[in-house]
Design a protein around this motif. Structure first.
Motif, mmCIF file in Angstrom:
data_model
loop_
_atom_site.group_PDB
_atom_site.id
_atom_site.type_symbol
_atom_site.label_atom_id
_atom_site.label_comp_id
_atom_site.label_asym_id
_atom_site.label_seq_id
_atom_site.Cartn_x
_atom_site.Cartn_y
_atom_site.Cartn_z
ATOM 1 N N LEU A 43 44.907 -2.182 -15.484
ATOM 2 C CA LEU A 43 43.874 -1.164 -15.315
ATOM 3 C C LEU A 43 42.590 -1.793 -14.760
ATOM 4 N N TRP A 44 41.717 -0.974 -14.236
ATOM 5 C CA TRP A 44 40.418 -1.366 -13.708
ATOM 6 C C TRP A 44 39.377 -0.465 -14.363
ATOM 7 N N ALA A 45 38.127 -0.908 -14.402
ATOM 8 C CA ALA A 45 37.100 -0.117 -15.087
ATOM 9 C C ALA A 45 35.706 -0.533 -14.638
ATOM 10 N N SER A 46 34.753 0.348 -14.887
ATOM 11 C CA SER A 46 33.336 0.010 -14.889
ATOM 12 C C SER A 46 32.885 -0.075 -16.347
ATOM 13 N N PHE A 47 31.636 -0.480 -16.553
ATOM 14 C CA PHE A 47 31.137 -0.688 -17.919
ATOM 15 C C PHE A 47 29.820 0.063 -18.135
ATOM 16 N N VAL A 48 29.674 0.649 -19.311
ATOM 17 C CA VAL A 48 28.379 1.146 -19.774
ATOM 18 C C VAL A 48 27.976 0.281 -20.956
ATOM 19 N N LEU A 49 26.944 -0.525 -20.748
ATOM 20 C CA LEU A 49 26.498 -1.486 -21.759
ATOM 21 C C LEU A 49 25.289 -0.917 -22.487
#
Length: 354
Positions: free
Chosen positions: A232-238
């Motif tokens: 899988l691939w993703a972006s991040f909300v930190l």
């Protein structure tokens, strides 16, 4: 242009990075197994709001077509900046140091976090071919403070660099947070890498009041001949004390669905880090990489107060000139009537504080 053996070798190594067309290896790596979901069909992951990756025939058309116009980059660009980070950053301030490409050091609340760390000379499955660095990392590896957490967005070689992860593991033994399946890639190469895999919308507590949520992004993944979209691939909300940081390491724009959804589900956002490079030719790249005009639209869609640019100027993955993304970003901001200071393109070694 004739197809020479040297061009073919460079193509396989380079395309493994830029578009996931694999190296000359035949990969026998283990792959993810898990329950079917709205973005996993039991064999491969997919983006319900995206499109499949390009075919090998389309890759060959791009690489060897007679109409290809590939800009020439300078072999080396000395850095004007170099950062020596402090051991820790306490309190509510967030310090972001741009290492280069999509690699960042983020420091806050006495926690040190690296994003997609690549210190290798090449973003490639082999050391002798494929995209090479055109500048030094903005932070020397030996100047890094103790690293507590590493975020790895997906498996392409310019994001998941086993050599760097192994060095970090040996020196600091950090947690490595990554989307499903990439943990298998890491542990298969080096069992000492402390990889933890998560699905889209999983929220992970990193300690000291900091957390990260993996969110969908318009992209895909591959490292070998037969593992396309098997991780899988993703972006991040930190989540930080200064507000939420939206970190998009690789993404096409599409209809802007992913960016508006993040605004709705995770906003308000203090800062967005958005890719602006590796976008030419558009007929090939538009579904997986934003150009600067797309990035400006994504900035508006996600509603962040501020944006920083990355994914440009370090590895030549595609056909545009080395300075084209930054120049086009300035034009796109002017067209959108957005003050340039709201969407900055740092150079490796520069620092931004929230």
């Amino acid at each position: 242009m004739p197809i020479t053996r040297r061009r073919l070798l460079g193509f396989f190594a380079g395309a493994a990075t830029a578009v996931g067309v694999p190296s000359v290896w035949i990969s026998n790596m283990k792959t993810y197994e898990g329950p079917v979901s709205d973005h996993f069909d039991g064999m491969r992951f997919f983006d319900p709001d995206g499109v499949p990756p390009k075919s090998l025939a389309e890759v060959l058309r791009w690489q060897f077509g007679t109409d290809r116009k590939r800009a020439s980059w300078p072999d080396w660009v000395p850095n004007a900046h170099s950062d020596t980070p402090p051991p820790r950053v306490s309190g509510d301030k967030v310090r972001l140091s741009f290492v280069g490409h999509v690699s960042w050091l983020i420091q806050t609340r006495d926690l040190n976090i690296l994003v997609d760390p690549v210190w290798s000379t090449r973003a490639s499955p082999v050391s002798w071919a494929g995209p090479h660095r055109h500048n030094d990392p903005g932070v020397a590896f030996d100047a890094l403070p103790k690293i507590d957490v590493v975020l790895v967005s997906h498996g392409h070689y310019d994001h998941l660099d086993i050599a760097t992860l192994s060095k970090l593991s040996e020196k600091f033994s950090p947690r490595v947070i990554t989307p499903l399946g990439n943990d298998i890639t890491m542990r298969d190469a080096d069992a000492a890498i402390k990889a933890e895999a998560f699905d889209w919308e999983d929220r992970v507590d990193l300690g000291n009041g900091i957390a990260v949520t993996l969110v969908p992004t318009r992209h895909w993944s591959a490292r070998g001949l037969f593992d396309r979209n098997k991780a899988l691939w993703a972006s991040f909300v930190l989540e930080t004390p200064a507000g939420k940081l939206y970190i998009v390491c690789d993404s096409g724009y599409g209809e802007g669905t992913h960016f508006r959804r993040v605004a709705e589900q995770h906003g308000p956002l203090r800062l967005a880090i958005l890719p602006i490079g590796a976008y030419e030719p558009r007929w090939f790249m538009k579904d997986q990489h934003m150009n600067p005009a797309d990035a400006v639209k994504a900035f508006a869609d996600c509603g962040a107060e501020q944006a920083l640019a990355h994914h440009h100027g370090t590895f030549q993955l595609t056909d545009e000139a080395i300075d084209a993304p930054v120049n086009a970003l300035a034009d796109a901001l002017k067209e959108a009537k957005i003050p340039p200071e709201r969407f900055c393109a740092l150079k490796p070694g520069q620092v931004y504080e929230v």
